[in-house]
Each structure stands twice: as structure tokens, then as C-alpha cells.
Write a protein that holds these residues in place. Sequence first.
Motif, PDB file in Angstrom:
ATOM      1  N   PRO A  32      35.847 -21.407  -7.663  1.00 20.54           N
ATOM      2  CA  PRO A  32      36.407 -20.913  -8.926  1.00 20.54           C
ATOM      3  C   PRO A  32      37.158 -22.043  -9.636  1.00 20.54           C
ATOM      4  O   PRO A  32      37.719 -22.931  -8.978  1.00 20.54           O
ATOM      5  CB  PRO A  32      37.358 -19.790  -8.506  1.00 20.54           C
ATOM      6  CG  PRO A  32      37.594 -19.985  -7.049  1.00 20.54           C
ATOM      7  CD  PRO A  32      36.442 -20.752  -6.489  1.00 20.54           C
ATOM      8  N   VAL A  33      37.135 -22.019 -10.953  1.00 22.20           N
ATOM      9  CA  VAL A  33      37.781 -23.065 -11.752  1.00 22.20           C
ATOM     10  C   VAL A  33      38.823 -22.421 -12.659  1.00 22.20           C
ATOM     11  O   VAL A  33      38.510 -21.530 -13.446  1.00 22.20           O
ATOM     12  CB  VAL A  33      36.763 -23.829 -12.627  1.00 22.20           C
ATOM     13  CG1 VAL A  33      37.459 -24.977 -13.356  1.00 22.20           C
ATOM     14  CG2 VAL A  33      35.605 -24.340 -11.796  1.00 22.20           C
ATOM     15  N   GLN A  34      40.038 -22.899 -12.544  1.00 22.65           N
ATOM     16  CA  GLN A  34      41.104 -22.467 -13.445  1.00 22.65           C
ATOM     17  C   GLN A  34      41.382 -23.611 -14.408  1.00 22.65           C
ATOM     18  O   GLN A  34      41.544 -24.760 -13.988  1.00 22.65           O
ATOM     19  CB  GLN A  34      42.373 -22.121 -12.661  1.00 22.65           C
ATOM     20  CG  GLN A  34      43.512 -21.638 -13.539  1.00 22.65           C
ATOM     21  CD  GLN A  34      44.811 -21.456 -12.768  1.00 22.65           C
ATOM     22  OE1 GLN A  34      45.040 -22.086 -11.738  1.00 22.65           O
ATOM     23  NE2 GLN A  34      45.664 -20.586 -13.259  1.00 22.65           N
ATOM     24  N   ALA A  95      43.885 -20.236 -24.405  1.00 20.37           N
ATOM     25  CA  ALA A  95      44.216 -18.955 -23.768  1.00 20.37           C
ATOM     26  C   ALA A  95      43.375 -17.821 -24.345  1.00 20.37           C
ATOM     27  O   ALA A  95      42.899 -16.944 -23.609  1.00 20.37           O
ATOM     28  CB  ALA A  95      45.700 -18.662 -23.934  1.00 20.37           C
ATOM     29  N   ALA A  96      43.186 -17.839 -25.664  1.00 18.44           N
ATOM     30  CA  ALA A  96      42.411 -16.776 -26.324  1.00 18.44           C
ATOM     31  C   ALA A  96      40.959 -16.799 -25.878  1.00 18.44           C
ATOM     32  O   ALA A  96      40.363 -15.748 -25.594  1.00 18.44           O
ATOM     33  CB  ALA A  96      42.507 -16.934 -27.841  1.00 18.44           C
ATOM     34  N   LEU A  97      40.379 -17.992 -25.784  1.00 21.05           N
ATOM     35  CA  LEU A  97      38.990 -18.120 -25.338  1.00 21.05           C
ATOM     36  C   LEU A  97      38.857 -17.773 -23.859  1.00 21.05           C
ATOM     37  O   LEU A  97      37.947 -17.039 -23.450  1.00 21.05           O
ATOM     38  CB  LEU A  97      38.500 -19.550 -25.585  1.00 21.05           C
ATOM     39  CG  LEU A  97      38.321 -19.949 -27.054  1.00 21.05           C
ATOM     40  CD1 LEU A  97      38.230 -21.466 -27.189  1.00 21.05           C
ATOM     41  CD2 LEU A  97      37.073 -19.291 -27.653  1.00 21.05           C
ATOM     42  N   ALA A 101      36.492 -14.908 -21.448  1.00 21.12           N
ATOM     43  CA  ALA A 101      35.464 -15.296 -20.460  1.00 21.12           C
ATOM     44  C   ALA A 101      36.073 -16.262 -19.456  1.00 21.12           C
ATOM     45  O   ALA A 101      35.783 -17.461 -19.466  1.00 21.12           O
ATOM     46  CB  ALA A 101      34.276 -15.940 -21.173  1.00 21.12           C
ATOM     47  N   PRO A 102      36.941 -15.750 -18.560  1.00 21.62           N
ATOM     48  CA  PRO A 102      37.641 -16.646 -17.625  1.00 21.62           C
ATOM     49  C   PRO A 102      36.707 -17.462 -16.741  1.00 21.62           C
ATOM     50  O   PRO A 102      37.029 -18.597 -16.374  1.00 21.62           O
ATOM     51  CB  PRO A 102      38.516 -15.693 -16.804  1.00 21.62           C
ATOM     52  CG  PRO A 102      38.004 -14.312 -17.080  1.00 21.62           C
ATOM     53  CD  PRO A 102      37.363 -14.354 -18.415  1.00 21.62           C
ATOM     54  N   ASP A 103      35.542 -16.927 -16.425  1.00 25.50           N
ATOM     55  CA  ASP A 103      34.612 -17.658 -15.562  1.00 25.50           C
ATOM     56  C   ASP A 103      33.892 -18.777 -16.313  1.00 25.50           C
ATOM     57  O   ASP A 103      33.192 -19.587 -15.696  1.00 25.50           O
ATOM     58  CB  ASP A 103      33.590 -16.694 -14.949  1.00 25.50           C
ATOM     59  CG  ASP A 103      32.808 -15.918 -15.998  1.00 25.50           C
ATOM     60  OD1 ASP A 103      33.377 -15.657 -17.078  1.00 25.50           O
ATOM     61  OD2 ASP A 103      31.643 -15.580 -15.739  1.00 25.50           O
ATOM     62  N   ARG A 104      34.075 -18.845 -17.630  1.00 25.10           N
ATOM     63  CA  ARG A 104      33.463 -19.912 -18.435  1.00 25.10           C
ATOM     64  C   ARG A 104      34.523 -20.869 -18.992  1.00 25.10           C
ATOM     65  O   ARG A 104      34.265 -21.615 -19.936  1.00 25.10           O
ATOM     66  CB  ARG A 104      32.670 -19.295 -19.599  1.00 25.10           C
ATOM     67  CG  ARG A 104      31.487 -18.448 -19.169  1.00 25.10           C
ATOM     68  CD  ARG A 104      30.882 -17.709 -20.352  1.00 25.10           C
ATOM     69  NE  ARG A 104      30.338 -18.612 -21.359  1.00 25.10           N
ATOM     70  CZ  ARG A 104      29.965 -18.229 -22.587  1.00 25.10           C
ATOM     71  NH1 ARG A 104      30.077 -16.952 -22.938  1.00 25.10           N
ATOM     72  NH2 ARG A 104      29.486 -19.095 -23.446  1.00 25.10           N
ATOM     73  N   ALA A 105      35.717 -20.865 -18.391  1.00 24.16           N
ATOM     74  CA  ALA A 105      36.844 -21.611 -18.954  1.00 24.16           C
ATOM     75  C   ALA A 105      36.551 -23.098 -19.138  1.00 24.16           C
ATOM     76  O   ALA A 105      36.915 -23.698 -20.152  1.00 24.16           O
ATOM     77  CB  ALA A 105      38.085 -21.413 -18.083  1.00 24.16           C
ATOM     78  N   GLU A 135      29.789 -19.647 -31.650  1.00 24.19           N
ATOM     79  CA  GLU A 135      28.827 -20.596 -31.069  1.00 24.19           C
ATOM     80  C   GLU A 135      28.563 -20.319 -29.595  1.00 24.19           C
ATOM     81  O   GLU A 135      27.461 -20.574 -29.102  1.00 24.19           O
ATOM     82  CB  GLU A 135      29.336 -22.028 -31.252  1.00 24.19           C
ATOM     83  CG  GLU A 135      29.224 -22.522 -32.691  1.00 24.19           C
ATOM     84  CD  GLU A 135      29.772 -23.934 -32.863  1.00 24.19           C
ATOM     85  OE1 GLU A 135      30.429 -24.441 -31.911  1.00 24.19           O
ATOM     86  OE2 GLU A 135      29.552 -24.517 -33.939  1.00 24.19           O
ATOM     87  N   VAL A 136      29.564 -19.810 -28.884  1.00 26.60           N
ATOM     88  CA  VAL A 136      29.397 -19.591 -27.439  1.00 26.60           C
ATOM     89  C   VAL A 136      29.138 -18.123 -27.096  1.00 26.60           C
ATOM     90  O   VAL A 136      29.073 -17.746 -25.924  1.00 26.60           O
ATOM     91  CB  VAL A 136      30.618 -20.110 -26.638  1.00 26.60           C
ATOM     92  CG1 VAL A 136      30.793 -21.603 -26.855  1.00 26.60           C
ATOM     93  CG2 VAL A 136      31.889 -19.346 -26.987  1.00 26.60           C
ATOM     94  N   GLY A 137      28.985 -17.284 -28.133  1.00 28.15           N
ATOM     95  CA  GLY A 137      28.596 -15.903 -27.897  1.00 28.15           C
ATOM     96  C   GLY A 137      29.723 -14.962 -27.499  1.00 28.15           C
ATOM     97  O   GLY A 137      29.490 -13.962 -26.814  1.00 28.15           O
ATOM     98  N   LEU A 138      30.951 -15.256 -27.935  1.00 32.17           N
ATOM     99  CA  LEU A 138      32.076 -14.357 -27.683  1.00 32.17           C
ATOM    100  C   LEU A 138      32.400 -13.574 -28.949  1.00 32.17           C
ATOM    101  O   LEU A 138      32.036 -13.996 -30.053  1.00 32.17           O
ATOM    102  CB  LEU A 138      33.311 -15.149 -27.233  1.00 32.17           C
ATOM    103  CG  LEU A 138      33.179 -15.966 -25.942  1.00 32.17           C
ATOM    104  CD1 LEU A 138      34.480 -16.707 -25.666  1.00 32.17           C
ATOM    105  CD2 LEU A 138      32.803 -15.071 -24.770  1.00 32.17           C
TER     106      LEU A 138
END
Length: 203
Positions: A32-34, A95-97, A101-105, A135-138
Motif C-alpha cells: 500500500p502507498v500513502q 487531500a481532495a483527490l 481514490a486513496p489507492d491511486r494517490a 482527466e483521471v476519471g474522478l
Amino acid sequence: MQLVYAFDAYCGWSHGFSPTLREVVSRHPDLPVQVISGGLFTGSRRVPIREFGYVQGANSQIAELTGAEFGEGYNRLIADGSFVMDSEDAARGVAALRRMAPDRAAELAGALQRTFYVDGLSLSEPATYRKVAEEVGLDADTVVSAFDSPEAYDTAADDFRRCAELGVTGFPTLLGVDGDRVAVLAHGRATVDEVDRRLAPLS
């Protein structure tokens, strides 16, 4: 164990490290990446970019050593020296992004840096986060709303505090964190293979 990436969206060396981070994440899908933001340009350092006389020279060095792109939009933005980099605003945007999508941080951090360093868009403007989200689909409306929320300021402060607690002294810094064990995998610049060699004893 997890990877913790401490960066500042307004840090050129972090921009240069983005491809390395992307490859490290790709090689280690199990980790996992934080991603946490640093406060490089806050308080008394929130001044017009002309007051940092080293920026253009540093960018040339970053481009030479990492292949990072500094686009025409960015060059236009900083040309007269009046642009102010505000790391709290950038951290609110991260933080908003990240919240969406935390797994795409890690991917989102890179996308945000490209928006500044290539397209030349301010990381203090809600429209910038709308563009990145699209652009990233959010969901762009949700991202912009999160950027403008009071919680975003608290999250930015939490990120700055976490960097300090982890002993981060500069950006970018990539750490391997396992409970109370913290190992520095990269500081400033490193190749993917160097990161892997430092990561191997921890696995």
C-alpha cells in the motif's frame, strides 16, 4: 509494511521523481502507498517566486538529471516572477483527490504536478482540480467541493505534522514504514533499482 511518499506538489525534485515512484508502485503492487504533502512554501516562504532566485537553475538541473518536463505553460506562469506557490493550497488539493481514490494517490500526485509544471496551472485554483479530476476519471464536482471544504485545511495540517513525525527533512522522500520501523528508500533522487535494493531487507 507500506510505502509512505512525502512530497510537495510545488517541489520540482518531486516532479522529477514521479516516474520513479510510478515504476516502484508498479513493481510492488502488494505494498500500500500513502502519499502525504509537505509544507515547503508556507508561512514566510509564501512569497513571489522571483524571491527564490535558484528556481530556474534548479529546474534545468532537475530536467537534465531526471528527464522531467517543464512546459511552456509553466514557463509563462512564472515568467514575470509574481506567481506565489502556496503549499497549503496544494496540500488541500492533494487531500481532495486522495479522498476520492486513496489507492491511486501516487498516480494522482503525479497528475497534479504535471498540471503545474507542464500546463502551468496554479494549484490554488479550484478549476485546476476540476481539470485533473476530469482527466483521471474522478467526479469533478466532488473534488472541487472537497478542495474548498474546511476539512481540507485540517487534512493539510495533518499531512505536514505527519511529515515532521516521520523525520522528513526534504522532498521528495520515500519511506518504508512497518509499525515503528521507518527506513528511507529515497531522498531527493534515486533510481528504481536503488529503491528496490533498500526495500529488499525490509520485505
